[in-house]
Design an enzyme around this catalytic site. Structure first.
Site, PDB file in Angstrom:
ATOM      1  NE  ARG A  51      -3.493   0.269   2.667  1.00  0.00           N
ATOM      2  CZ  ARG A  51      -4.077   0.594   3.829  1.00  0.00           C
ATOM      3  NH1 ARG A  51      -4.141  -0.294   4.807  1.00  0.00           N
ATOM      4  NH2 ARG A  51      -4.601   1.784   4.012  1.00  0.00           N
ATOM      5  CB  CYS A  91      12.077  -1.851  23.621  1.00  0.00           C
ATOM      6  SG  CYS A  91      10.660  -2.170  22.566  1.00  0.00           S
ATOM      7  CG  HIS A 102      -8.746   5.556  11.518  1.00  0.00           C
ATOM      8  ND1 HIS A 102      -9.739   5.201  10.649  1.00  0.00           N
ATOM      9  CD2 HIS A 102      -9.354   5.692  12.731  1.00  0.00           C
ATOM     10  CE1 HIS A 102     -10.910   5.132  11.297  1.00  0.00           C
ATOM     11  NE2 HIS A 102     -10.698   5.437  12.557  1.00  0.00           N
ATOM     12  CB  CYS A 159      11.531  -1.486  18.634  1.00  0.00           C
ATOM     13  SG  CYS A 159      11.730   0.056  19.537  1.00  0.00           S
ATOM     14  CD  GLN A 169     -13.419   7.834   8.845  1.00  0.00           C
ATOM     15  OE1 GLN A 169     -13.887   6.789   9.274  1.00  0.00           O
ATOM     16  NE2 GLN A 169     -14.024   8.523   7.904  1.00  0.00           N
ATOM     17  CG  ASN A 170      -8.511   9.041   3.834  1.00  0.00           C
ATOM     18  OD1 ASN A 170      -9.300   8.154   4.155  1.00  0.00           O
ATOM     19  ND2 ASN A 170      -8.763   9.906   2.878  1.00  0.00           N
ATOM     20  CB  VAL A 171      -3.317   5.725   7.085  1.00  0.00           C
ATOM     21  CG1 VAL A 171      -4.169   5.280   8.270  1.00  0.00           C
ATOM     22  CG2 VAL A 171      -3.476   4.745   5.921  1.00  0.00           C
ATOM     23  CB  THR A 228     -16.311   8.625   5.313  1.00  0.00           C
ATOM     24  OG1 THR A 228     -16.317   7.578   6.304  1.00  0.00           O
ATOM     25  CG2 THR A 228     -17.217   9.749   5.778  1.00  0.00           C
ATOM     26  CB  SER A 229     -18.946   3.748   4.467  1.00  0.00           C
ATOM     27  OG  SER A 229     -17.922   3.391   5.363  1.00  0.00           O
TER      28      SER A 229
HETATM   29  P1  OAD Z   1     -15.119   3.069   3.105  1.00  0.00           P
HETATM   30  O1  OAD Z   1     -14.509   2.203   2.073  1.00  0.00           O
HETATM   31  O2  OAD Z   1     -15.902   2.415   4.174  1.00  0.00           O
HETATM   32  O3  OAD Z   1     -16.098   4.130   2.421  1.00  0.00           O
HETATM   33  C1  OAD Z   1     -15.681   4.919   1.331  1.00  0.00           C
HETATM   34  C2  OAD Z   1     -16.854   5.752   0.874  1.00  0.00           C
HETATM   35  O4  OAD Z   1     -16.405   6.590  -0.181  1.00  0.00           O
HETATM   36  C3  OAD Z   1     -18.022   4.933   0.316  1.00  0.00           C
HETATM   37  O5  OAD Z   1     -19.246   5.387   0.920  1.00  0.00           O
HETATM   38  C4  OAD Z   1     -17.998   5.222  -1.183  1.00  0.00           C
HETATM   39  O6  OAD Z   1     -19.302   5.271  -1.747  1.00  0.00           O
HETATM   40  C5  OAD Z   1     -17.356   6.594  -1.217  1.00  0.00           C
HETATM   41  N1  OAD Z   1     -16.625   6.876  -2.451  1.00  0.00           N
HETATM   42  C6  OAD Z   1     -15.901   6.030  -3.218  1.00  0.00           C
HETATM   43  N2  OAD Z   1     -15.352   6.675  -4.256  1.00  0.00           N
HETATM   44  C7  OAD Z   1     -15.717   7.975  -4.140  1.00  0.00           C
HETATM   45  C8  OAD Z   1     -15.468   9.143  -4.900  1.00  0.00           C
HETATM   46  N3  OAD Z   1     -14.693   9.122  -5.992  1.00  0.00           N
HETATM   47  N4  OAD Z   1     -16.020  10.304  -4.497  1.00  0.00           N
HETATM   48  C9  OAD Z   1     -16.811  10.348  -3.387  1.00  0.00           C
HETATM   49  N5  OAD Z   1     -17.085   9.282  -2.637  1.00  0.00           N
HETATM   50  C10 OAD Z   1     -16.533   8.109  -2.993  1.00  0.00           C
HETATM   51  O7  OAD Z   1     -13.953   3.975   3.690  1.00  0.00           O
HETATM   52  P2  OAD Z   1     -13.938   4.827   5.037  1.00  0.00           P
HETATM   53  O8  OAD Z   1     -15.270   5.390   5.333  1.00  0.00           O
HETATM   54  O9  OAD Z   1     -12.778   5.750   4.944  1.00  0.00           O
HETATM   55  O10 OAD Z   1     -10.137   2.106   9.305  1.00  0.00           O
HETATM   56  O11 OAD Z   1     -13.620   3.696   6.090  1.00  0.00           O
HETATM   57  C11 OAD Z   1     -13.477   4.041   7.435  1.00  0.00           C
HETATM   58  C12 OAD Z   1     -12.415   3.193   8.076  1.00  0.00           C
HETATM   59  O12 OAD Z   1     -12.691   1.811   7.842  1.00  0.00           O
HETATM   60  C13 OAD Z   1     -11.012   3.370   7.499  1.00  0.00           C
HETATM   61  O13 OAD Z   1     -10.318   4.476   8.057  1.00  0.00           O
HETATM   62  C14 OAD Z   1     -10.354   2.084   7.869  1.00  0.00           C
HETATM   63  C15 OAD Z   1     -11.451   1.115   7.505  1.00  0.00           C
HETATM   64  O14 OAD Z   1     -11.430  -0.101   8.160  1.00  0.00           O
HETATM   65  C16 OAD Z   1      -9.088   1.495   9.835  1.00  0.00           C
HETATM   66  O15 OAD Z   1      -8.273   0.905   9.158  1.00  0.00           O
HETATM   67  C17 OAD Z   1      -9.003   1.629  11.318  1.00  0.00           C
END
Ligand code: OAD
Length: 251
Positions: free
Chosen positions: A70, A147, A115, A144, A97-99, A185-186
């Site tokens: 990644r 440690c 995150h 590490c 939430q993006n890394v 974000t979902s």
């Molecule tokens: P998701 O994959 O759950 O959701 C991404 C959202 O973006 C979806 O609702 C898509 O419909 C929308 N989407 C996709 N392409 C798009 C575009 N071009 N323009 C606008 N919207 C678009 O991702 P996150 O909500 O970021 O956590 O997920 C949340 C967390 O779940 C992440 O940070 C990660 C994951 O597990 C950890 O790793 C802790």
């Protein structure tokens, strides 16, 4: 009024604006989301194996290889038009939430990574050791230097708590906002997603930009591509004075 005109009007009249973003913001930079049924990471990989302390304990090399894959993909990616439009608004605080660091690479100043950051490794035992790495040539599994426990990406895995200072700064930024712009974000991963409800409870307007409808308390939801819509929604906004808000996380 169309949803995009409504969103544009709300943003134009808001003083303080914060954003809350997810993987959809970076999708048009070629970065896979998590929950797309065909291409999402969690459709192809098991999060329990690749993004949990138990998965790391079971096969640390596999986890590091996946993150390094990644990282190399991200190193070759560029910020898209949504990142750039957001970065132009110097007074915005971005809770993400993006890394990845595509917002920072577009020039955004205040980015809070709820995150964590894929650009850092840290000691898995949390002795305090942390190291910035070159994501285009990431190192493999190693101990590490402080440690001896294994190093791991400084990201939040399932079952782990969010970085406390970042969480507090995010709650403060959103509490102070007149409007929260929720992008890509979902909204299903908590506690992060609870920030949308928090914005609503403090009286902020909530504008959602997403490829599909999500369950969120929005004043308006604009459905479509972030790279198309975010520049349109922010067009002509008068950038406010950047006050002494939070700086960015280290990345
Ligand atoms: P998701 O994959 O759950 O959701 C991404 C959202 O973006 C979806 O609702 C898509 O419909 C929308 N989407 C996709 N392409 C798009 C575009 N071009 N323009 C606008 N919207 C678009 O991702 P996150 O909500 O970021 O956590 O997920 C949340 C967390 O779940 C992440 O940070 C990660 C994951 O597990 C950890 O790793 C802790």
């Amino acid at each position: 009024m169309s949803s995009i005109e409504h969103a544009h009007a709300l943003v134009a009249e808001a003083g303080r604006v914060a954003t809350f973003t997810g993987a959809g913001l970076s999708a048009e930079s070629g970065i896979d989301t998590f929950r797309d049924p065909a291409t999402g990471y969690w459709a192809r990989y098991d999060p329990a194996e690749l993004a949990s302390p138990a998965g790391f304990a079971a096969d640390p090399g596999l986890v590091i290889d996946w993150y390094n894959h990644r990282r190399r993909t991200l190193a070759a990616a560029e910020p898209n038009a949504a990142h750039r439009a957001l970065a132009e608004q110097a007074d915005l605080t971005h809770v993400t939430q993006n890394v990845d660091h595509l917002l920072e690479r577009a020039g955004a100043q205040r980015v809070l990574h709820l995150h964590g950051s894929i650009g850092l490794d840290r000691c898995h035992r949390a002795c305090g050791y942390e190291e910035r790495i070159d994501i285009s040539a990431p190192p493999g599994l190693r101990p590490c230097p402080s440690c001896g426990a294994p190093l791991r990406p400084a990201v939040v895995w399932f079952g782990e708590t969010l970085p406390e200072a970042t969480w507090i700064a995010s709650v403060e930024a959103i509490s102070a906002a007149d409007l929260l712009l929720v992008i890509g974000t979902s909204g299903v991963v908590y506690p992060a997603a609870g920030l949308i409800d928090h914005a609503r409870s403090t009286g902020a307007a909530v504008v959602v930009v997403n490829a599909e409808p999500i369950r969120a308390p929005a004043d308006v939801a604009v459905i479509g591509s972030a790279a198309d819509l975010v520049p349109m929604i922010l067009a002509g906004r008068r950038v406010g004075q950047a006050d002494a808000g939070p700086g960015s996380d280290v990345w």
